[in-house]
Design a protein around this motif. Structure first.
Motif, PDB file in Angstrom:
ATOM      1  N   ALA A   1       0.840  -1.194   0.000  1.00 35.42           N
ATOM      2  CA  ALA A   1       0.000   0.000   0.000  1.00 35.42           C
ATOM      3  C   ALA A   1       0.868   1.234   0.000  1.00 35.42           C
ATOM      4  CB  ALA A   1      -0.934  -0.007   1.204  1.00 35.42           C
ATOM      5  N   LEU A   2       1.352   1.601  -1.217  1.00 32.07           N
ATOM      6  CA  LEU A   2       2.195   2.797  -1.293  1.00 32.07           C
ATOM      7  C   LEU A   2       1.403   4.062  -1.036  1.00 32.07           C
ATOM      8  CD1 LEU A   2       4.356   1.911  -4.423  1.00 32.07           C
ATOM      9  CD2 LEU A   2       5.028   1.831  -2.025  1.00 32.07           C
ATOM     10  N   LEU A   3       0.134   4.060  -1.357  1.00 34.49           N
ATOM     11  CA  LEU A   3      -0.716   5.220  -1.135  1.00 34.49           C
ATOM     12  C   LEU A   3      -1.551   5.008   0.119  1.00 34.49           C
ATOM     13  CD1 LEU A   3      -1.832   5.956  -4.799  1.00 34.49           C
ATOM     14  CD2 LEU A   3      -0.006   7.036  -3.502  1.00 34.49           C
ATOM     15  N   GLY A   4      -0.921   4.473   1.161  1.00 31.72           N
ATOM     16  CA  GLY A   4      -1.628   4.185   2.393  1.00 31.72           C
ATOM     17  C   GLY A   4      -1.599   5.352   3.348  1.00 31.72           C
ATOM     18  N   ALA A   5      -1.776   5.025   4.613  1.00 29.92           N
ATOM     19  CA  ALA A   5      -1.896   6.050   5.645  1.00 29.92           C
ATOM     20  C   ALA A   5      -0.625   6.861   5.811  1.00 29.92           C
ATOM     21  CB  ALA A   5      -2.288   5.398   6.971  1.00 29.92           C
TER      22      ALA A   5
ATOM     23  N   PHE B   1      -3.852   0.143  13.894  1.00 28.50           N
ATOM     24  CA  PHE B   1      -3.603  -0.430  12.574  1.00 28.50           C
ATOM     25  C   PHE B   1      -2.098  -0.602  12.378  1.00 28.50           C
ATOM     26  CE2 PHE B   1      -7.357   2.315  12.400  1.00 28.50           C
ATOM     27  CZ  PHE B   1      -8.334   1.409  12.018  1.00 28.50           C
ATOM     28  N   PRO B   2      -1.548  -1.712  12.834  1.00 25.37           N
ATOM     29  CA  PRO B   2      -0.099  -1.920  12.713  1.00 25.37           C
ATOM     30  C   PRO B   2       0.354  -1.871  11.258  1.00 25.37           C
ATOM     31  CG  PRO B   2      -1.084  -3.543  14.193  1.00 25.37           C
ATOM     32  CD  PRO B   2      -2.224  -2.819  13.531  1.00 25.37           C
ATOM     33  N   ILE B   3       1.496  -1.240  11.044  1.00 22.84           N
ATOM     34  CA  ILE B   3       2.048  -1.113   9.696  1.00 22.84           C
ATOM     35  C   ILE B   3       2.710  -2.426   9.300  1.00 22.84           C
ATOM     36  CG2 ILE B   3       3.742   0.093   8.274  1.00 22.84           C
ATOM     37  CD1 ILE B   3       3.289   2.553   9.942  1.00 22.84           C
TER      38      ILE B   3
END
Length: 491
Positions: A2-6, A131-133
């Protein structure tokens, strides 16, 4: 992945905040202008004439030169006794005064960007609670790394000034001598056994060599390891020596301000205790990495009347990181005292000059007072930059080393290098979509390969040693400065 994640969302939001609030709010400007700092004003020529009983020379006052059609008045110069009795006026430091100071843009950028990086890191840590990375890039580490780079760059630009001016021979020699001294000390430190100084370099080198050899073997290259241990430690020693040279004069400056405050608060025992505690905290951080007197004492030894040690190994690791944060916050809170002690140098210079015989020009007398406030931002950088380096080194050591603020060690999960099935793309014949998917796969595989080489043990070794060395330099340079001040004050 998820490069465009949080992580990217948090970074973009912070960039937007910087653009909107940056011109209106500045922590750097607030520190200098809203903490009650008082500066000293130099007396005007008229006031100096009245106090020193110097008659006005009309010939010199009207003397002017005509160049390019303009009349340029020369600075009025006259001599006054050195022991002239002048009472300096004071004024509160305001925003219009500091924007013209030397190195103010660099100081403002360093402090404000450090604040933004801290906000990004805090938001990221809070986000990871729920929400663990896993497959996202922790961009907060990039922010922290940039803060360290900016700190070193600004300290390097300050040190370079000593090598440009021909009048700074003593300062230049001091930087060179201290750089070689810390180079020698770092070489001795790097050969210390891990059972004595647990910085984790041996484990980091073993892990890096093993994982790098596996990576090279997968690429079809035969290698037992990418680098020799001696070569790596030599370059680390060079970095340690350079950093020691950069922190030499900041340490001397901090020691001078600390010495002045101890004399100013001579009758206030509580304040003196607080000042000495803040001065000694870096030493406690240094010995926290010395295994026989720290880890073994707190996590292995069982005291009488107890059934287990005081701390668990995970709690001890967390305690070291918390101690770094506490030291930074304490020194940040008492920083206005240090800055005021520096500004009071203008008053002390005048008082010391009253004990001297001879005469001095009015221009030199005014420069001696004005120069103190002119270099306020330089002194503030010298105070804050080493602290910021220690703090963000410790933060990166905690995060990349996968420690927890709650003292619970999180075991790194085994990740497969394969991506699995790529996301479905509408239109199998679309070359553009296939190209995007292929690029994402290549980037993911390259990142996974990089993560397989730079393991948790590698990060623990690098940033563990970097954190310890920054704390050691901070305490070492300030201690040398305090010995220097005590020696010359007695002589």
């Amino acid at each position: 992945m998820a490069l465009l994640g949080a992580q990217l969302v948090i970074t973009l939001v912070m960039i937007s905040i910087i653009q909107k609030l940056g011109p209106h709010f500045s922590l750097a400007r607030w520190i200098l202008c809203s903490t009650g700092l008082i500066r000293y004003l130099y007396p005007t020529n008229t006031e100096l004439r009245q106090v020193a009983n110097v008659p006005k020379d009309k010939a010199k006052n009207k003397k002017a030169g005509k160049q390019n059609g303009r009349i340029e008045h020369k600075a009025e110069t006259f001599h006054i006794p050195r022991n002239v009795d002048v009472e300096l006026e004071t004024a509160k430091v305001c925003s219009l005064d500091v924007i013209h100071l030397r190195y103010y843009p660099e100081y403002q950028w360093l402090v404000d960007f450090s604040l933004y990086a801290a906000l990004v890191y805090i938001v990221t840590e809070v986000y990871q609670i729920w929400f663990p990375i896993k497959d996202e890039i922790n961009l907060s580490m990039l922010w922290c790394f940039l803060v360290i780079i900016f700190s070193i760059k600004i300290l390097l630009s300050l040190t370079v000034q000593y090598f440009r001016g021909e009048e700074s021979v003593g300062e230049r020699s001091t930087c060179i001598c201290m750089g070689f001294t810390y180079l020698l000390i770092s070489m001795m430190v790097l050969i210390v056994d891990e059972n004595t100084l647990e910085v984790g370099l041996e484990t980091a080198y073993t892990s890096f060599n093993k994982s790098a050899a596996i990576f090279l073997d997968r690429q079809g290259l035969s290698s037992t390891g990418p680098a020799s241990k001696i070569v790596l430690k030599f370059f680390m020693a060079l970095w340690c020596g350079l950093l020691g040279a950069l922190l030499t004069f900041p340490g001397l400056r901090i020691a001078r301000m600390h010495w002045d405050m101890l004399k100013y608060f001579r009758d206030r025992r509580v304040v003196q205790l607080l000042l000495n505690l803040s001065f000694a905290l870096p030493f406690l951080l240094v010995i926290a990495w010395i295994k026989p007197v720290s880890r073994n004492y707190l996590t292995v030894r069982i005291f009488s009347g107890m059934t287990e040690p005081l701390l668990t190994p995970a709690a001890f690791d967390t305690l070291r990181i918390v101690a770094i944060v506490f030291t930074f916050l304490l020194k940040l809170c008492i920083m206005p005292w240090y800055l005021q002690a520096y500004l009071d140098m203008a008053y002390h210079r005048v008082e010391e000059q009253k004990k001297e015989a001879g005469r001095i020009t009015n221009v030199d007398f005014q420069k001696k007072i004005a120069a103190v406030f002119y270099y306020l931002c330089v002194v503030t950088i010298q105070y804050l930059a080493p602290l910021i380096m220690c703090l963000y080194m410790g933060i990166m050591y905690k995060t990349l080393g996968e420690y927890s603020w709650r003292g619970l060690y999180v075991e790194p999960a085994d990740e497969e290098c394969a991506l699995g099935a790529p996301p479905s793309v509408v239109g199998d014949s679309s070359e553009a979509a296939d190209s995007i998917v292929k690029s994402a796969e290549n980037f993911h595989m390259a990142l996974d390969s990089l993560k397989s080489v730079f393991t948790v043990d590698v990060f623990r070794g690098l940033f563990g040693f970097g954190t310890w060395w920054c704390c050691f330099l901070y305490f070492g340079t300030t201690s040398v400065g305090l010995v220097y001040q005590s020696y010359f004050s007695q002589s």
